[in-house]
Scaffold this active site. Structure first.
Site, PDB file in Angstrom:
ATOM      1  N   ARG A 101       0.987  -1.122  -0.045  1.00  0.00           N
ATOM      2  CA  ARG A 101      -0.083  -0.053  -0.122  1.00  0.00           C
ATOM      3  C   ARG A 101       0.874   1.341   0.057  1.00  0.00           C
ATOM      4  NH1 ARG A 101      -3.043  -2.641  -1.652  1.00  0.00           N
ATOM      5  NH2 ARG A 101      -5.373  -3.386  -1.008  1.00  0.00           N
ATOM      6  N   ASP A 134       5.155  -0.352  -6.567  1.00  0.00           N
ATOM      7  CA  ASP A 134       4.154  -0.472  -7.444  1.00  0.00           C
ATOM      8  C   ASP A 134       2.919   0.137  -6.826  1.00  0.00           C
ATOM      9  OD1 ASP A 134       2.941  -1.861  -9.621  1.00  0.00           O
ATOM     10  OD2 ASP A 134       1.860  -2.856  -8.084  1.00  0.00           O
ATOM     11  N   GLU A 156      -2.073   7.625  -5.230  1.00  0.00           N
ATOM     12  CA  GLU A 156      -1.952   7.165  -6.683  1.00  0.00           C
ATOM     13  C   GLU A 156      -3.731   7.509  -7.431  1.00  0.00           C
ATOM     14  OE1 GLU A 156      -3.267   2.650  -6.338  1.00  0.00           O
ATOM     15  OE2 GLU A 156      -1.440   2.990  -5.661  1.00  0.00           O
ATOM     16  N   HIS A 179       0.677   0.072 -10.069  1.00  0.00           N
ATOM     17  CA  HIS A 179      -0.370  -0.772  -9.565  1.00  0.00           C
ATOM     18  C   HIS A 179      -0.549  -2.282 -10.145  1.00  0.00           C
ATOM     19  CE1 HIS A 179      -3.187  -0.792  -5.610  1.00  0.00           C
ATOM     20  NE2 HIS A 179      -3.097  -1.949  -5.874  1.00  0.00           N
TER      21      HIS A 179
END
Length: 329
Positions: free
Chosen positions: A233, A257, A262, A294
Site C-alpha cells: 500500500r 508499485d 495514486e 499498481h
C-alpha cells in the site's frame, strides 16, 4: 439474480467477470465511486468497488437510499471503506482476501531484479544502438540480507524466493510463521530489521499503526544504500521523506508499485497531459527509482480468482449464506 454496479471498471476486468458470471446483471461504470457518482448505482442491489473508490459515510448513505444492500470489494484492501458507518447502515462489506499471492511476490522480485541490474535502462539503450555498459553496473542479490515486513501469504512467498536466491532473510510480523522459521527465516524486532537489511520489502496491510511506517525516523535507522520495495500500500511510505533520502543518497534504490496519492493517476493513460502531482514527478526523475502503476496483481490467474471470489461472495449474500469473506465492522 443480483444487479451489480461496477465502479472504476476497466475493459480487462469485464472480460473476466463476463466469463465467470452466471446470470447476474452487470452494469459497468467507468466512473470512480464517491458521493457524486453513488446515485449511478440506482437500480442495482450490489455495488462492486475497487481500491481507489471512496466509501465514506455520505457515499454509503446515498447507496443505501438507492437500494444497495451489499458492498463487494474486488480487492483485498479495505482502508477506503468507513467500516463503522457501513455497519451502522446495515451494509455488509465483503472482499477478496487472496488472489494469486504468487503474482504480487513475483512482481516484487521482478522490480528488484530490474532495479539492481538496470535492465530497463539497458533495454532502451540497446534499441537506440547503444551497446555500452557504462552506467549499468549492478549488484548481486545472492548473499544480501533481505528484510521482509509482514509475512502473510505474499510476504511468506517472497521470503521463500529470497531464501532460494541465497539471501539471509529477516522478518517482522506480529504473528511469526513457524514454517518460515523452519525454512530459515529469522524473525527479529523491527529496529534490527531496519538496521541490518540491505533490501527491505513491504508486505503489510495499511492500518493506522503502519501508515508511514517508512518515515524520516525509520529511514535514519537503515543502512546507507538500502533498497526499498513496496508492492503493498502506498501510504506505508512517507513519500516526501523518501524523496529527501533519495536526494541525500541514503536510499540506494526504490521500487514501488503503489503510491500514497495514486488516486487520479494510476489506472489511467495520462501520457498526453502534464502531471500535476509534483511528488511523483520528482520520483520519476531519479535514475534509481522504478515505478509501476499498481500492476503487481495483474495476471490472468489473479484476475480469474478475483472474478470468481467476488461473484461467489455476491451469490452467498443473495442466498442468505454465511459471508466467509465479510470484513468486520
Amino acid at each position: 439474480m443480483a444487479g451489480i454496479a461496477f465502479f472504476s471498471a476497466r475493459p480487462y476486468e469485464r472480460t473476466f467477470f463476463d466469463r465467470e458470471n452466471s446470470g447476474h446483471s452487470l452494469n459497468y461504470l467507468d466512473a470512480p465511486l464517491d458521493e457524486k457518482t453513488a446515485r449511478l448505482a440506482a437500480g442495482s442491489s450490489v455495488v462492486c468497488a475497487f481500491v481507489n473508490d471512496h466509501l465514506d459515510r455520505l457515499t454509503m448513505q446515498i447507496l443505501k437510499e438507492n437500494g444497495i444492500g451489499l458492498i463487494a470489494l474486488r480487492c483485498a484492501g479495505f482502508n477506503n471503506v468507513d467500516l463503522k458507518a457501513a455497519a451502522e447502515l446495515g451494509l455488509p462489506v465483503v472482499r477478496v482476501p487472496a488472489y494469486s499471492p504468487y503474482a504480487v511476490a513475483e512482481h516484487t522480485l521482478a522490480l528488484l531484479l530490474t532495479l539492481c541490474r538496470k535492465t530497463h535502462r539497458a533495454f532502451n539503450r540497446v534499441r537506440e544502438g547503444n551497446f555500452s555498459l557504462d552506467g549499468l553496473m549492478g549488484f548481486d542479490i545472492h548473499g544480501k540480507t533481505v528484510g521482509v515486513l509482514g509475512t502473510g501469504k505474499i510476504g511468506a512467498i517472497f521470503s521463500r524466493i529470497m531464501l532460494g536466491m541465497g539471501c539471509r532473510v529477516l522478518a517482522y510480523d506480529l504473528r511469526p510463521d513457524t514454517a518460515l522459521e523452519q525454512a530459515g527465516v529469522l524473525y527479529v524486532d523491527i529496529d534490527r530489521l531496519f538496521a541490518e537489511s540491505d533490501i527491505i520489502s513491504l508486505h503489510t496491510p495499511l492500518l493506522p499503526q503502519t501508515q508511514h511506517i517508512i518515515n524520516a525516523t525509520t529511514l535514519a535507522k537503515m543502512k546507507k544504500g538500502v533498497v526499498i520495495l513496496n508492492t503493498s500500500r502506498g501510504a506505508l511510505l512517507d513519500t516526501k521523506a523518501v524523496v529527501r533520502a533519495l536526494k541525500s543518497e541514503h536510499i540506494g534504490g526504490l521500487a514501488i508499485d503503489v503510491y500514497e496519492q495514486e488516486e487520479g493517476l494510476f489506472f489511467q493513460d495520462l501520457s498526453g497531459r502534464i502531471l500535476q502531482d509534483d511528488t511523483i514527478a520528482r520520483l520519476l526523475t531519479f535514475p534509481n527509482v522504478l515505478v509501476t502503476a499498481h500492476q503487481a496483481f495483474f495476471t490472468d490467474t489473479a484476475m480469474q480468482q478475483i472474478a470468481q471470489t467476488t461473484l461467489r461472495n455476491i451469490d452467498d449474500w443473495q442466498a442468505g449464506k454465511p459471508l466467509i469473506n465479510l470484513v468486520p465492522g
